[in-house]
Design an enzyme around this catalytic site. Structure first.
Site, PDB file in Angstrom:
ATOM      1  N   GLU A   1      23.405  10.716  64.657  1.00  0.00           N
ATOM      2  CA  GLU A   1      24.524   9.965  65.222  1.00  0.00           C
ATOM      3  C   GLU A   1      25.309   9.235  64.140  1.00  0.00           C
ATOM      4  O   GLU A   1      26.550   9.259  64.124  1.00  0.00           O
ATOM      5  CB  GLU A   1      24.007   8.939  66.249  1.00  0.00           C
ATOM      6  CG  GLU A   1      23.196   9.553  67.377  1.00  0.00           C
ATOM      7  CD  GLU A   1      21.702   9.540  67.112  1.00  0.00           C
ATOM      8  OE1 GLU A   1      20.949   9.198  68.033  1.00  0.00           O
ATOM      9  OE2 GLU A   1      21.295   9.882  65.974  1.00  0.00           O
TER      10      GLU A   1
ATOM     11  N   CYS B   1      20.005   3.684  65.936  1.00  0.00           N
ATOM     12  CA  CYS B   1      21.208   4.473  66.247  1.00  0.00           C
ATOM     13  C   CYS B   1      21.897   3.963  67.503  1.00  0.00           C
ATOM     14  O   CYS B   1      23.124   4.050  67.624  1.00  0.00           O
ATOM     15  CB  CYS B   1      20.839   5.941  66.409  1.00  0.00           C
ATOM     16  SG  CYS B   1      20.292   6.712  64.871  1.00  0.00           S
TER      17      CYS B   1
ATOM     18  N   SER C   1     -15.267  42.030  53.795  1.00  0.00           N
ATOM     19  CA  SER C   1     -14.587  41.814  55.077  1.00  0.00           C
ATOM     20  C   SER C   1     -13.194  42.435  55.131  1.00  0.00           C
ATOM     21  O   SER C   1     -12.556  42.396  56.166  1.00  0.00           O
ATOM     22  CB  SER C   1     -14.472  40.310  55.356  1.00  0.00           C
ATOM     23  OG  SER C   1     -13.715  39.673  54.346  1.00  0.00           O
TER      24      SER C   1
ATOM     25  N   GLY D   1     -13.007  30.593  56.311  1.00  0.00           N
ATOM     26  CA  GLY D   1     -14.073  31.406  56.864  1.00  0.00           C
ATOM     27  C   GLY D   1     -14.796  30.734  58.020  1.00  0.00           C
ATOM     28  O   GLY D   1     -14.349  29.725  58.567  1.00  0.00           O
TER      29      GLY D   1
ATOM     30  N   LEU E   1     -15.489  26.745  57.949  1.00  0.00           N
ATOM     31  CA  LEU E   1     -14.361  25.851  58.214  1.00  0.00           C
ATOM     32  C   LEU E   1     -13.878  25.981  59.652  1.00  0.00           C
ATOM     33  O   LEU E   1     -13.587  24.966  60.301  1.00  0.00           O
ATOM     34  CB  LEU E   1     -13.215  26.156  57.244  1.00  0.00           C
ATOM     35  CG  LEU E   1     -12.095  25.105  57.219  1.00  0.00           C
ATOM     36  CD1 LEU E   1     -12.618  23.763  56.708  1.00  0.00           C
ATOM     37  CD2 LEU E   1     -10.931  25.577  56.361  1.00  0.00           C
TER      38      LEU E   1
END
Length: 342
Positions: free
Chosen positions: A55, A88, A171, A271, A274
């Site tokens: 604004e 504002c 993997s 992995g 975590l």
């Protein structure tokens, strides 16, 4: 009161302007100032923390009393507090704005209340114009405001029998190219990507988001959690963003700091250790499980301990969608005990 066609067009323009602003601790906001006859007098948007709000940015482009009697069209309720900049709502009142149209209420306990202040000063106020579009634009920011931390997606890839790797630890690649492309697209939509030092040392990931061989324009900030040192020549150190390292197991402290840095959404791609830690800590708002039609056997599970000592304590999930990706399937889900968090 009703919203006139010129004001609707101005809100559409304000949303376009808002999208120019950066994602961060502050929301993306756009503003358009209209004359009493509906002509655009000025436009503005928020350029980032510490800069003028949308604004005020628009008002700054008008000389003298040019805004007196005008209408301000804003994508978010004008704020009502003093932070790095002033309120504002007061700036609009002082400028002589006669009418304000905004899309969404400000959810902040401190910053909200601008509409009430405007009405108290005799300004006409209309709320809710194109609210769905405005909400879609800043949905991650709104969620982060509600949670007090980033919205967190925990992702993993697994075989049909729930393994993240073969017995020898390999993997790449459990899932196929369509699933991998989907992961990169979702990485690019996140503000941060999080891994542990185990993944960092085992896989040396770049933690970038790529469309084939080309990087996406938006790259997530790389985050590494753990006490082990990341090698000086690691691929992640060549990331376009500086790496954030956290030598701690306190995930709540990590996500609190990310929130302070303006991170609105985080993508956990470490992995099993975590991923399980985030779920155990109650910090998994969305789960993405990519399931490949292969069997691996062995003990390399996609998840480890998630705090379930017995079957009655099982963490129930709600599957929002199954997405076919070539020969793989993606389960998009949320935990029942995080119900209501999207």
């Amino acid at each position: 009161m009703t919203v006139h066609e010129a004001e609707r067009r101005a809100m559409s323009r304000a949303l376009e302007l808002a999208a120019r602003g950066p994602r961060g601790a502050n929301p993306q906001v756009g503003a358009v100032i209209l004359s009493p006859s509906g002509e655009i007098l000025a436009e503005g948007w928020h350029h980032g923390a510490g800069t003028a709000h949308a604004e005020v940015d628009a008002l700054s482009k008008l000389p003298g009393d040019a805004a007196r009697g005008a209408t301000a069209v804003v994508t978010l309720e004008p704020c009502n507090h003093t932070g790095r900049t002033g309120p504002c709502a007061l700036a609009l009142i002082d400028a002589g704005i006669a009418r304000v149209i905004y899309a969404l209420d400000d959810p902040g306990d401190v910053s909200g209340g601008g509409a009430e202040r405007l009405r108290g000063a005799g300004v006409e106020v209309e709320a809710g114009e194109q609210a769905d579009d405005a909400r879609s634009l800043i949905s991650d920011w709104l969620t982060a405001q509600r949670l007090g931390r980033p919205h967190i997606t925990v992702k993993w890839a697994q075989s049909l029998d729930g393994r993240a790797a073969a017995a020898d630890g390999t993997s790449q690649w459990i899932t196929g190219p369509f699933a991998r492309a989907d992961v990169h697209r979702r990485r690019a939509a996140a503000d941060a990507i999080i891994v542990g030092t185990g993944t960092m040392l085992a896989d040396d990931p770049a933690l970038t988001a790529r469309d084939g061989d080309s990087p996406y324009d938006h790259q997530p900030v790389p985050v590494v959690i753990g006490s082990r040192e990341t090698p000086a020549d690691a691929a992640v150190r060549r990331h376009p963003h500086d790496v954030l390292f956290y030598e701690t197991r306190d995930l709540h402290a990590v996500v609190a700091d990310l929130h302070e840095r303006g991170i609105q959404s985080a993508f956990v791609e470490g992995g099993p250790t975590l991923a399980s830690a985030f779920i155990s800590a109650g910090l998994a708002d969305r789960v993405l499980a990519y399931v490949a039609p292969v069997l691996l056997g062995g003990d390399r599970l996609a998840l480890t301990d998630v705090g379930v000592p017995t079957i009655s304590a099982a963490r129930r999930i709600v599957i929002d969608e199954w997405v076919p990706l070539g020969t793989d399937m993606l389960a998009i889900a949320r935990l029942e005990d995080n119900e209501g968090v999207r």
